[in-house]
Design an enzyme around this catalytic site. Structure first.
Site, PDB file in Angstrom:
ATOM      1  N   HIS B  26       0.768  -1.173  -0.176  1.00  0.00           N
ATOM      2  CA  HIS B  26       0.223   0.024  -0.092  1.00  0.00           C
ATOM      3  C   HIS B  26       0.813   1.267  -0.071  1.00  0.00           C
ATOM      4  CE1 HIS B  26      -3.988   1.789   1.607  1.00  0.00           C
ATOM      5  NE2 HIS B  26      -3.650   2.655   1.132  1.00  0.00           N
ATOM      6  N   HIS B  28       1.162   5.202  -1.947  1.00  0.00           N
ATOM      7  CA  HIS B  28       0.815   6.154  -2.952  1.00  0.00           C
ATOM      8  C   HIS B  28       1.959   6.824  -3.646  1.00  0.00           C
ATOM      9  CE1 HIS B  28      -3.224   5.610  -1.385  1.00  0.00           C
ATOM     10  NE2 HIS B  28      -2.879   5.808  -0.282  1.00  0.00           N
ATOM     11  N   LEU B  29       1.835   6.656  -4.835  1.00  0.00           N
ATOM     12  CA  LEU B  29       3.252   7.145  -5.805  1.00  0.00           C
ATOM     13  C   LEU B  29       2.754   8.613  -6.454  1.00  0.00           C
ATOM     14  CD1 LEU B  29       5.138   3.936  -6.933  1.00  0.00           C
ATOM     15  CD2 LEU B  29       5.328   5.032  -4.699  1.00  0.00           C
ATOM     16  N   ARG B  30       1.786   8.726  -6.405  1.00  0.00           N
ATOM     17  CA  ARG B  30       1.084   9.957  -7.018  1.00  0.00           C
ATOM     18  C   ARG B  30       1.010  10.475  -8.272  1.00  0.00           C
ATOM     19  NH1 ARG B  30      -1.958  10.194  -2.824  1.00  0.00           N
ATOM     20  NH2 ARG B  30      -1.095  10.966  -0.815  1.00  0.00           N
ATOM     21  N   ASN B  60      -5.045   5.885  -6.812  1.00  0.00           N
ATOM     22  CA  ASN B  60      -6.132   7.264  -6.626  1.00  0.00           C
ATOM     23  C   ASN B  60      -5.269   8.426  -7.342  1.00  0.00           C
ATOM     24  OD1 ASN B  60      -4.237   6.904  -4.556  1.00  0.00           O
ATOM     25  ND2 ASN B  60      -5.585   7.950  -3.043  1.00  0.00           N
ATOM     26  N   ASP B 118      -8.806   3.019  -3.020  1.00  0.00           N
ATOM     27  CA  ASP B 118      -8.358   3.814  -1.962  1.00  0.00           C
ATOM     28  C   ASP B 118      -8.330   4.873  -1.898  1.00  0.00           C
ATOM     29  OD1 ASP B 118      -6.846   2.811   0.736  1.00  0.00           O
ATOM     30  OD2 ASP B 118      -5.590   4.257  -0.270  1.00  0.00           O
ATOM     31  N   HIS B 145     -10.915   0.156   1.311  1.00  0.00           N
ATOM     32  CA  HIS B 145     -10.591   1.363   2.363  1.00  0.00           C
ATOM     33  C   HIS B 145     -11.839   1.334   3.253  1.00  0.00           C
ATOM     34  CE1 HIS B 145      -9.454   5.587   3.114  1.00  0.00           C
ATOM     35  NE2 HIS B 145     -10.796   5.585   3.767  1.00  0.00           N
ATOM     36  N   ASN B 226      -5.887   9.484   7.336  1.00  0.00           N
ATOM     37  CA  ASN B 226      -7.343   8.867   7.245  1.00  0.00           C
ATOM     38  C   ASN B 226      -7.089   7.248   6.795  1.00  0.00           C
ATOM     39  OD1 ASN B 226     -10.211   8.455   7.193  1.00  0.00           O
ATOM     40  ND2 ASN B 226     -10.226   9.195   4.791  1.00  0.00           N
ATOM     41  N   ASP B 253       1.153   2.514   3.966  1.00  0.00           N
ATOM     42  CA  ASP B 253       0.079   3.594   3.442  1.00  0.00           C
ATOM     43  C   ASP B 253       0.975   5.045   3.061  1.00  0.00           C
ATOM     44  OD1 ASP B 253      -1.855   5.254   2.573  1.00  0.00           O
ATOM     45  OD2 ASP B 253      -3.097   5.019   4.778  1.00  0.00           O
TER      46      ASP B 253
END
Lengths: 325, 375
Positions: B26, B28-30, B60, B118, B145, B226, B253
């Site tokens: 999990h 996030h590499l954006r 996402n 997610d 999520h 979150n 995360d």
């Protein structure tokens, strides 16, 4: 960092650079402000309501959330102490054009005021500013969090009406959850020895408090009649009408029936126990007009004292000795 | 003996801990869309410094990863980065809008290892059930999520005494518990595979936070995430669950954000903290405190996530760790573009010395001992 001696019995070294909230204030600090406020009340009674301590100082009023009463109160306070006062309001500045708080802080820093008085819709915003600026910051209300000058002026007003607050029981009724006034009142009154009874709809009390994890010296009594029974004073909070839309209340009518201050209800308190409200009032919702303007009401005295309390804080933060000025 | 084996033996002889590379379920590499917060390349390199040789990239992004072409593109950029292996996760629903299913089988064929919306749950219970049914038929993994968004509402932190004092809207823990319960009930009914995207890192970070300086501002947006940081006993429960095997995988995360999204009012700030490079030290901190055995913790970073993904990790993906090396978390010390961590300024222990992917040394840290030897 400022440090001055205060006239009066409490020879306290004033060391606070900002007034952001009252949560961590000691009793002696609150006493110092109340004593200084008494001196300011004297200045305001003079034929010429002006003293020179803040001459040459600049006070910037940065109101990112609309307010007339508090802003005018600070403006009068600053001018009574001979400060130069300027305004940055949300409608007239770039805040509405999408300028970030960070940008605004940089601008305020560059402008170089001595004291920033700020109001903001986000809880904690005064911390954000205070950490990034040389000027002293006074919080004039941030979100649901704190309104320290209101807490101090309520303490001053109550002490004027009741004398020593030790052992006195003050009821705060209404929308505690969303109220910075309630939080700052608790933090100003509890150190002075008062106990506080919160009352209001369970949906408008913070969950943790409703479940018993209350701040020291505070209790919750959902039944307003029981809360008021032999209380020494009551502070009604403003009810925002949009709370009903959020599903927190069935109707304003039911609210006023169950938690509104009526003449009959306030008579449950001790004889002549005062009624206060931070304003502006929704008459007929949280308070009946006869109560709001009745003999017990201290609402107008709160407004008058507000100017003196704000003068006291401006004076203490700039650290100019009152007599030498 | 292969060169790689000799190298490993050499590192072990130096007192380093040599383990299979970590796998993060999990992160996030954006990229695409938020390259000021992180790129696939910076994230993949940051991962190696944190000991992760494989990371799963959450979809996402902007646009969300919901077409096979985008999956292929993430794979290609990951491969070009020369860091950790990047495995794309695709969305469950088209555009993460929660209205209709994405083309799960085609996305899987293109290389998506799992599916997740997610950042938000699939709120429509019926659609979520269909997603699980459909995925199960093809052996696909869904990562949910878990959150009842009506209950969490406009909350920005855990609902409790602190939110009451700070005047910030709180999120009740029931919001997550209902989300988790719903997923378990529906998955149980279908005997489907669903992985609860648990905020592990958050629990671990929370433990560290309890040791943070008391004079820190109460409104540090770097603590905003979150689901939110919960209470200390929730953190303890996570450690107990890890030690007894209830929790079988630790994910970071990793949620990097550019300062424009964090250096703002607390309630306006983006959710999430940068985690790839601090997870190892936090896990080691719990191990040193006696909350969990080292080998169990390492398995939760290696075998555990591999089993969740249904993959067999390459034996040529491995790392060497100096478990005692102290370091201070700072913006400069982090390779990730996301400097948003509440651990800034704290001293942690444990650093990756070498990271090898597919037999190739892709990260090698300059070491104290060697630097002295050169002099």
């Amino acid at each position: 960092m400022t440090a001055v001696g205060i006239e009066g019995q409490n020879k306290l070294r004033w060391t606070r650079r900002h007034v952001l909230e009252l949560n961590d204030w000691r009793r002696e600090e609150i006493e110092a402000v109340l004593e200084t406020t008494a001196a300011m009340v004297e200045i305001l009674k003079r034929p010429i309501r002006k003293a020179p301590p803040l001459r040459g100082k600049t006070v910037i009023l940065f109101f990112a959330e609309s307010s007339t009463r508090t802003r005018v109160s600070f403006e009068l306070a600053a001018k009574a102490l001979s400060a130069d006062v300027t305004n940055i309001t949300a409608s007239g500045s770039s805040v509405e054009k999408g300028e970030t708080l960070y940008d605004t802080v940089r601008t305020l820093q560059a402008l170089g005021g001595d004291i920033i008085v700020m109001r903001h819709a986000s809880s904690g915003a005064p911390y954000f500013v205070a950490e990034r600026i040389d000027a002293a910051v006074i919080n004039a209300g941030d979100g649901w969090h704190a309104h320290p000058t209101q807490g101090l002026l309520d303490a001053y007003t109550l002490r004027g009406a009741l004398g020593d607050l030790a052992g006195k029981r003050i009821v705060i009724v209404g929308d505690v959850l969303h109220s910075r006034v309630a939080r700052s009142d608790i933090n100003a009154l509890a150190p002075l020895g008062a106990t506080i009874t919160l009352s209001g709809p369970p949906t408008l009390i913070p969950t943790a408090w409703r479940r018993g994890a209350l701040p020291p010296c505070v209790t919750y009594e959902p039944d307003l009649d029981r809360a008021l029974d032999s209380a020494d004073a009551v502070i009604a909070l403003r009810l925002q009408k949009e709370r009903q839309e959020g599903g927190l209340l069935p109707s304003l009518r039911e609210y006023s029936r169950v938690w509104g201050l009526t003449e009959k209800r306030v008579s449950l308190m001790r004889p002549n126990a005062p009624v206060m409200h931070p304003g502006p009032m929704n008459e007929g919702v949280e308070i009946d007009a006869v109560v709001a303007h009745g003999a017990r009401s201290l609402v107008e005295r709160q407004v008058t004292n507000g100017v003196a309390v704000r003068m006291a804080l401006l004076y203490l933060l700039t650290g100019t000795p009152l007599e030498a000025a | 003996m292969k060169t790689s084996d000799r190298l490993r033996a050499d590192l072990v002889a130096q007192g380093l801990l040599v383990t299979p590379g970590f796998i993060d379920l999990h992160a996030h590499l954006r990229e695409p869309g938020f390259e000021d917060s992180e790129t696939i390349a910076t994230g993949a390199r940051a991962a190696l410094r944190g000991g992760f040789t494989t990371i799963c990239a959450m979809p996402n992004t902007e646009p969300a990863i919901d077409t096979p072409g985008l999956v292929v593109e993430v794979l290609a950029r990951g491969a070009a980065a020369g860091g950790a292996r990047v495995l794309p996760i695709a969305t469950i629903t088209r555009g993460r809008r929660g209205i209709e299913l994405a083309d799960l089988v085609e996305l899987s064929a293109a290389g998506a290892v799992a599916f997740s919306d997610d950042g938000s749950p699939v709120s429509d219970g019926n659609l979520f059930r269909h997603a699980l049914e459909y995925a199960r038929g093809r052996g696909l993994l869904v990562i949910e999520h878990p959150q009842d968004v009506a209950l969490s509402g406009k909350g920005v932190m855990n609902e409790g005494v602190v939110s009451a004092t700070l005047g910030l809207p709180g999120m009740p823990s029931a919001a997550e518990e209902i989300g988790v319960s719903r997923a378990i009930l529906i998955a149980g009914e279908l005997d489907a595979r669903v992985h609860r995207a648990l905020a592990w890192e958050q629990g671990l970070q929370g433990q560290e936070l309890s040791a943070a300086p008391a004079n820190a501002t109460p409104y540090d947006s770097n603590t905003k995430m979150n689901p939110p940081l919960r209470r200390l006993h929730d953190v303890r429960a996570l450690w107990i669950g890890l030690a007894d095997g209830t929790v079988d995988a630790i994910a970071t995360d990793h949620a990097p954000h550019a300062s424009v999204r964090k250096d703002v009012e607390f309630d306006q700030a983006a959710f999430g903290i940068s985690g790839l490079e601090t997870a190892l030290s936090l896990v080691l901190g719990g191990v040193n405190a006696g909350w969990c055995d080292l080998d169990i913790a390492i398995r939760a970073l290696t075998d555990g996530p591999a089993r969740v993904l249904g993959i067999t990790p390459s034996p040529d993906d491995w790392i060497a760790i100096d478990v005692d090396e102290p370091w201070i978390v700072s913006a400069d010390a982090l390779t990730s573009l996301g400097k948003n961590t509440p651990l800034l300024g704290l001293e942690l222990r444990g650093r990756v010395v070498q990271a090898v992917v597919g037999g190739e040394v892709r990260f090698e840290k300059e070491r104290r001992g060697e630097a002295q030897a050169v002099r």
